[in-house]
Design a protein around this motif. Sequence first.
Motif, PDB file in Angstrom:
ATOM      1  N   ARG A 580     -65.672  -7.889  63.189  1.00  0.00           N
ATOM      2  CA  ARG A 580     -64.864  -8.449  62.102  1.00  0.00           C
ATOM      3  C   ARG A 580     -65.084  -7.675  60.801  1.00  0.00           C
ATOM      4  NH1 ARG A 580     -66.886 -13.244  64.552  1.00  0.00           N
ATOM      5  NH2 ARG A 580     -65.222 -14.368  65.711  1.00  0.00           N
ATOM      6  N   SER A 581     -66.340  -7.399  60.516  1.00  0.00           N
ATOM      7  CA  SER A 581     -66.661  -6.666  59.295  1.00  0.00           C
ATOM      8  C   SER A 581     -66.056  -5.265  59.320  1.00  0.00           C
ATOM      9  CB  SER A 581     -68.180  -6.582  59.122  1.00  0.00           C
ATOM     10  OG  SER A 581     -68.519  -5.795  58.008  1.00  0.00           O
ATOM     11  N   ALA A 582     -66.148  -4.604  60.479  1.00  0.00           N
ATOM     12  CA  ALA A 582     -65.606  -3.249  60.601  1.00  0.00           C
ATOM     13  C   ALA A 582     -64.086  -3.247  60.435  1.00  0.00           C
ATOM     14  CB  ALA A 582     -65.999  -2.659  61.952  1.00  0.00           C
ATOM     15  N   TYR A 583     -63.418  -4.251  61.008  1.00  0.00           N
ATOM     16  CA  TYR A 583     -61.969  -4.362  60.866  1.00  0.00           C
ATOM     17  C   TYR A 583     -61.589  -4.457  59.389  1.00  0.00           C
ATOM     18  CZ  TYR A 583     -57.201  -6.026  61.735  1.00  0.00           C
ATOM     19  OH  TYR A 583     -55.826  -6.158  61.768  1.00  0.00           O
ATOM     20  N   HIS A 584     -62.295  -5.300  58.658  1.00  0.00           N
ATOM     21  CA  HIS A 584     -62.012  -5.473  57.236  1.00  0.00           C
ATOM     22  C   HIS A 584     -62.285  -4.185  56.463  1.00  0.00           C
ATOM     23  CE1 HIS A 584     -61.601  -7.473  53.369  1.00  0.00           C
ATOM     24  NE2 HIS A 584     -62.790  -6.988  53.014  1.00  0.00           N
ATOM     25  N   LYS A 585     -63.381  -3.509  56.796  1.00  0.00           N
ATOM     26  CA  LYS A 585     -63.726  -2.270  56.090  1.00  0.00           C
ATOM     27  C   LYS A 585     -62.644  -1.206  56.293  1.00  0.00           C
ATOM     28  CE  LYS A 585     -68.795  -2.627  56.174  1.00  0.00           C
ATOM     29  NZ  LYS A 585     -70.038  -2.035  56.746  1.00  0.00           N
ATOM     30  N   ILE A 586     -62.169  -1.066  57.519  1.00  0.00           N
ATOM     31  CA  ILE A 586     -61.153  -0.052  57.797  1.00  0.00           C
ATOM     32  C   ILE A 586     -59.869  -0.365  57.044  1.00  0.00           C
ATOM     33  CG2 ILE A 586     -59.669   0.916  59.611  1.00  0.00           C
ATOM     34  CD1 ILE A 586     -62.004   0.605  61.549  1.00  0.00           C
ATOM     35  N   LYS A 587     -59.446  -1.633  57.088  1.00  0.00           N
ATOM     36  CA  LYS A 587     -58.204  -2.021  56.409  1.00  0.00           C
ATOM     37  C   LYS A 587     -58.311  -1.780  54.911  1.00  0.00           C
ATOM     38  CE  LYS A 587     -55.051  -5.924  55.791  1.00  0.00           C
ATOM     39  NZ  LYS A 587     -54.768  -7.332  56.146  1.00  0.00           N
ATOM     40  N   THR A 588     -59.425  -2.233  54.304  1.00  0.00           N
ATOM     41  CA  THR A 588     -59.610  -2.067  52.866  1.00  0.00           C
ATOM     42  C   THR A 588     -59.680  -0.600  52.479  1.00  0.00           C
ATOM     43  OG1 THR A 588     -60.814  -4.172  52.779  1.00  0.00           O
ATOM     44  CG2 THR A 588     -61.097  -2.651  50.921  1.00  0.00           C
TER      45      THR A 588
END
Length: 939
Positions: A580-588
Amino acid sequence: MSQQYTQPTIAERAHDILRSEQSSNPLNSIFAPQNVAVIGASEKQGSVGRTLLWNLISNPFGGTVFPVNPKRPSVLGIKAYPTIQDVPAPVDLAVIAIPAPAVPGAIAECVAAGVKGAIIISAGFKEAGADGIELEREVLEQARRGNLRIVGPNCLGVMSPHTGLNATFASAIARPGNVGFISQSGALCTAILDWSKQENVGFSAFVSIGSMLDVNWGDLIYYLGDDPHTKSIVIYMESIGNARSFLSAAREVALTKPIIVLKAGRTEAAAKAAASHTGALAGSDVVLDAAFRRSGVLQVNRISDLFDMAEVLAKQPRPKGRRLTILTNAGGPGVLTTDALIAMGSELSELTEETRTELNRFLPTHWSHSNPIDILGDAEPQRYTQALEIAAKDPNSDGLLVILTPQAMTDPTKTAEALKLYANVTGKPILASWMGGADVIEGEKILNNAGIPTYQYPDTAARVFSLMWRYSYNLRGIYETPALPVNLADSNSCSLVTQIIDTARQQGRTLLTEVESKQVLAAYGIPVVPTYIARSETEAVEYSDRIGYPVVLKLFSETITHKTDVGGVQLNLPDADAVRSAYHKIKTSVNQYVQNNPDSGMGAQPCAPTKPDSRLPTPDSPFLGVTVQPMLKLDGYELIIGSSLDPQFGSTLLFGLGGQLVEVFKDRAIALPPLNTTLARRMMEQTQIYQALQGVRGRKSIDLEALEQLLVLFSQLVVEQRWIKEIDINPLLARPDSLLALDARIVLHSPETPEDRLPKLAIRPYPQQYVSQWTMRDGTIVTIRPIRPEDEPLMVQFHQTLSEESVYFRYFHLIKLSQRIAHERLTRICFIDYDREMALVTEYHHPQTATREILAVGRLSKLHGCNEAEFAMLVGDRHQRQGLGTELLSRLLQVGRDEKLDRITAEILAENRAMQKVCEKLGFHLHRAADVVKVEFEL
């Protein structure tokens, strides 16, 4: 009666024999004219027109010279004519030296007068800009109306020293000899001409090719390849022009006549200068190197190397390996030579114990006992000859270099007299360096006249040997029989790839997603890591749970090419929270990068609609989600395999060390598609990582044969999918037991690109369109297809089945089986250039044994210098009278139509009536003579 065509084809004839069709080659009007007209002949002292006329009349070539000048009744005492149409005799060659704007009109008059060859000396064409380009277009349009061939414009001219023709404005004609010299620089021509007179170098032809408006490298290579006076071809090149023409000609000729090229414009600054001079674009230097290797051309970097190599390759055999044995009477030169040898990529041979024992029997106690073989300063001629004879027999040696330094006890002349007997008896190249001044001159002459090339310094000789080995290595790579590739893509796989590409093009995209790219690779049998698309955090976690941790998340986008540049890769994620954290980091990270770089071109492009969910990506964002993959242990080697476009050669292939630092280490090799397994291995061998792939420091070797096959499959993908502009597999994880593409990137040509404007390959690929099944009269189902290099073993078996009658009908005389199946001969039969000829084989698969067999061969070979071809036919004895001859010849006629040939011909023995009936059935016209029937088919 056997159905065999009996005349050998072009591909099977030795290049040092003048072919019968040479007499009809249009370039003969340029190199061997009967009558020459000088358009622009002048009385003005120092003018080009005066010099041209004077050179032609002062060097008798067996013909007549006609000055053309509308303002003068005579020039240099010779009657002049207002136009070439006023000349009272047929003119073969027109030499034109008038202002550029007047040249199109002069060419039109030449065509009207029936002239077949022209040399345009005039400058002011494409090198002068847009107006010059338009003038060239007009000149070419006029020339093609009458099939007139042109050398130039902006050139020095042409010399044919053996006939005495000097159609140049150089100060003197070249000496007759056996080197064909072609240069794009007229100034270099004059410098080489002066040098050649000092060095007593002779030429079979001396050509300043200029801007190559019409006659190009390929035309001249073919012509000199057919010329019996030419033993080697030397080229100074600034731009390659028609890449396919050059490669096609070079690959055919280089096996029998060395082609040595000095390419200018290798640095960026020099390339720009060359482009300004010739009006041509400069291509990538590493791609040009690959093209030369693929065609068997030897590239050198020094003017002196051009003629050193032409001499040595004409006098000495090619080395079979890179190991040199040095024989010297002084230790210092031997050490310096060793340094030069190693720096060039060659190596010293390791003396066997048998060789050392033999040398110990007569050499002084203090000889070096290793290579270089130092036979000491008091060496007399007999010691030299004994040592050379023993060293030459050493199986570890691929060549020999004999060094002599003049010492008080040394006799350079007598030593040379003793050594000359070994010039051509060892089967290995022998070079010599007689160091010194006046004392060694006589010895050098003796060795040179005997065919042993001499060099003033031994490091030069080491360089020459290394270049010889490079030449031999390149040729062997081209004609080494490859393994049959496996798992080639079938029609269903190709259809899937076409569908993926068509979908992207319809959406206006030029970038395939990672998932689409991997689907393309998988369709061609290239293993890929399982990859899933997640358009939300929830889907990312679901796929991660299914795959098993740890996992990798990568940006899923239809517009962003390099994911790592925008923070689009997150590795080694151990659990759902990390996902979940990685998904958010990539999107941001991606959205922030686009906001900070509004001109990056990474904004929205058409894409598939998504659900109205705030957690999902929006259509106006390059972020469309992530891909989820298993996190693999990188316990192998990270490689890169790719393809991109070169402006001159089209699609090129790349192999090397991959990973994130690929552009830092730059350990890569370049090759031209298509590949076979041998060419794939040669490509790998050019890299540093190849040594590690073979196994180092206790690590197992990877499966190199599997990697070869993967490269062949990748090459097939590049060849067949012409809408692909760029493609990368980085990294390809190579382990001892597996190969796996971890990431892939494919860029397409713009959807607006017309299909007929897609770049063509420099080397014509395997013509799959001519592969189909056919049923013989007895019901046997066979496959008729173009021949492949991998067919050499099947061709050996085929020749073993032939009767003497079949052999006689095919070749006009009996040829021993051992000669017919020799590798050197079969390379010319199986390793064909599909741009120059087509050979169709009939193949039968035995259902019980699963073995393959060739039943018949039909061949169509284009003739040099004209738009015609000759055919050949050979049907195995056990399969005659089954309709194979008729079917193969019918298909060859279709090939001729596809190639837009004018005529197909052959000669058949008068007693071979069966083949004559086949020709009559298909519409050939037969012209009967006493022993031979000439058949012709107008297309």
